[in-house]
Write an enzyme that holds these catalytic residues in place. Structure first.
Site, short mmCIF file in Angstrom:
data_model
loop_
_atom_site.label_atom_id
_atom_site.label_comp_id
_atom_site.label_asym_id
_atom_site.label_seq_id
_atom_site.Cartn_x
_atom_site.Cartn_y
_atom_site.Cartn_z
N ASN A 113 15.71 -28.98 6.85
CA ASN A 113 16.90 -29.18 6.56
C ASN A 113 17.52 -27.85 6.08
O ASN A 113 16.75 -26.82 5.89
CB ASN A 113 17.05 -29.99 5.48
N PHE A 117 23.16 -27.00 -0.29
CA PHE A 117 23.96 -27.53 -1.41
C PHE A 117 25.12 -28.50 -1.23
O PHE A 117 26.21 -27.80 -1.90
CB PHE A 117 24.01 -26.50 -2.63
N SER A 174 15.81 -22.96 -3.27
CA SER A 174 16.36 -23.55 -2.13
C SER A 174 16.32 -22.09 -0.85
O SER A 174 17.09 -21.16 -1.15
CB SER A 174 17.63 -24.03 -1.98
N ASN A 176 18.28 -22.21 1.52
CA ASN A 176 19.74 -22.58 2.40
C ASN A 176 20.98 -21.94 1.84
O ASN A 176 21.82 -22.26 2.10
CB ASN A 176 19.64 -24.01 2.74
N THR A 177 20.60 -21.24 0.53
CA THR A 177 21.81 -20.66 -0.13
C THR A 177 21.39 -19.07 -0.13
O THR A 177 20.38 -18.66 -0.74
CB THR A 177 22.06 -21.21 -1.57
N LYS A 212 12.27 -24.96 -10.53
CA LYS A 212 11.72 -25.46 -9.17
C LYS A 212 11.34 -24.20 -8.38
O LYS A 212 12.63 -23.40 -8.28
CB LYS A 212 12.48 -26.36 -8.58
N ASN A 241 9.54 -26.58 -3.67
CA ASN A 241 10.69 -26.75 -2.59
C ASN A 241 10.20 -26.50 -1.15
O ASN A 241 8.97 -26.30 -0.99
CB ASN A 241 11.88 -25.45 -2.85
#
Ligand code: FMN
Length: 350
Positions: A113, A117, A174, A176-177, A212, A241
């Site tokens: 993925n 967010f 994450s 993805n940021t 996390k 994560n």
């Protein structure tokens, strides 16, 4: 009955639909269930456990990212989860990265993925969170992609939402940021923790704070993070994560985003093992990554996890599988002579 329908509908139809649409359909069903459920599922006393003062009917939780906007926590608890983590929520609403951004790798039992967010923001969630909760619900918080002061975002959202949830998870992992993982650096993490701790002490009820972390950290990074967490009264670490490494795929491919599911089991366990060996007794570990069976859960518990969370196996196998994992976990504990989860935590730490 509804669970059985969900299970068959989920396994037979949802898996043929584009993954993000399938997720939206599942959420529609769960939103409906959320309005109907009045009590959580009864789970065997053997699985009851307590972490950071929170009584969990089962150590198996729903990981962040499934219920991004805190809309279906009661439905999720009614399906048998021992606790639910909603989010990641950011101060402002944001649409996330462009689609497609969620991919299945069925032969690997994995997901990739690059959601980024996508969420409706803290104001919306402060309203959805008003619904009386049937069990333990934590909130996972993050920074907006366009924020010029990401550290401040955590302070803002903690101040706004912490009092509405049982615990708060600070997501600095994450992939993805852009640059979010930089916040795992000790000096950055320390700033975030000092700020949120200052707010936490002023709350009527102090909430446990979890961090996390990513599975892609070196041993030295990990020890630095653990030290900062322990110096700043963090209650626990959620490991881990998604990974950015394709190495553990049976057929490695290059990808953008984060990989979850089966290939994450070993890398996340490696992190858990290092933390379990070095942490102080009061730091709680929550094991996440690649759990597909009760044996996987039991392994993480024996390695030092007091509780676990799942995401990908719930997507692939549905709620009936959750029930099976609970029954099997109870059997595994009893066969080895453990009358509770707590008794098995960390027994395999060498
Ligand atoms: C589609 C998707 C979205 C996710 N979104 C988030 C998120 O918003 N915040 C977060 O902390 N983790 C998020 N995760 C990571 C999961 O919470 C979990 O750490 C990871 O998937 C590993 O567990 P699993 O192997 O059981 O899936 C997401 C995972 C997936 C597959």
């Amino acid at each position: 009955m509804l669970n059985i329908l969900y299970h068959y509908f989920g396994s037979k139809i949802l898996h043929r639909i584009e993954p993000e649409i399938a997720h939206a359909i599942a959420l529609c069903y769960l939103r409906l269930l959320n309005q109907l459920v009045r009590k959580k599922k009864n789970i065997t006393p053997v699985l009851k456990t307590k972490i950071c003062g929170m009584e969990l009917p089962s150590p198996i939780g729903l990981a962040a990212g499934f219920d991004k906007n805190s809309e279906v926590f009661n439905a999720s608890l009614s399906l048998g989860f021992g606790f639910v983590e909603v989010g990641t929520i950011t101060p402002d609403p944001q649409i996330g990265n462009s689609k497609p951004r969620l991919f299945r790798l069925p032969e690997e039992e994995a997901l990739i993925n690059k959601m980024g967010f996508n969420n409706k923001g803290m104001l919306y969630v402060s309203k959805t969170a008003l619904m009386p909760k049937l069990g333990i619900v934590g909130v996972n918080i993050g920074a907006n992609a366009k924020s010029i002061n990401k550290i401040l975002d955590y302070t803002i959202i903690f101040e706004f939402l912490a009092h509405q949830f049982d615990y708060v998870t600070i997501n600095v992992s994450s992939p993805n940021t852009q640059n979010l993982r930089e916040l795992q650096k000790p000096e950055m993490l320390e700033k975030i923790l000092k700020n949120v701790n200052a707010i936490n002490v002023s709350l009527e009820r102090q909430v446990p704070i979890f961090i996390k972390i990513a599975p892609d950290l070196s041993k030295n990074n990990l020890i630095e993070i653990l030290n900062v967490c322990e110096e700043n009264k963090v209650s626990g670490i959620i490991a881990t994560n998604t990974t950015i490494s394709p190495k553990t795929l049976k057929n490695p491919i290059n990808f953008e985003g984060g990989l979850s599911g089966k290939p994450l089991f070993k890398p996340s366990n490696k992190i858990l093992k290092i933390l379990a060996k070095r942490k102080s007794a009061s730091t709680v570990l929550v094991g996440v990554g690649g759990i597909f069976s009760a044996a996987d859960i039991y392994e993480k518990i024996r390695m030092g996890a007091s509780a676990v969370q799942i995401y990908s196996s719930f997507v692939y196998k549905g709620p009936m599988h959750l029930k099976k994992m609970e029954t099997d976990l109870e059997n595994l504990l009893l066969v080895d002579g453990y009358s509770s989860v707590e008794k098995a935590v960390g027994v395999s730490i060498g």
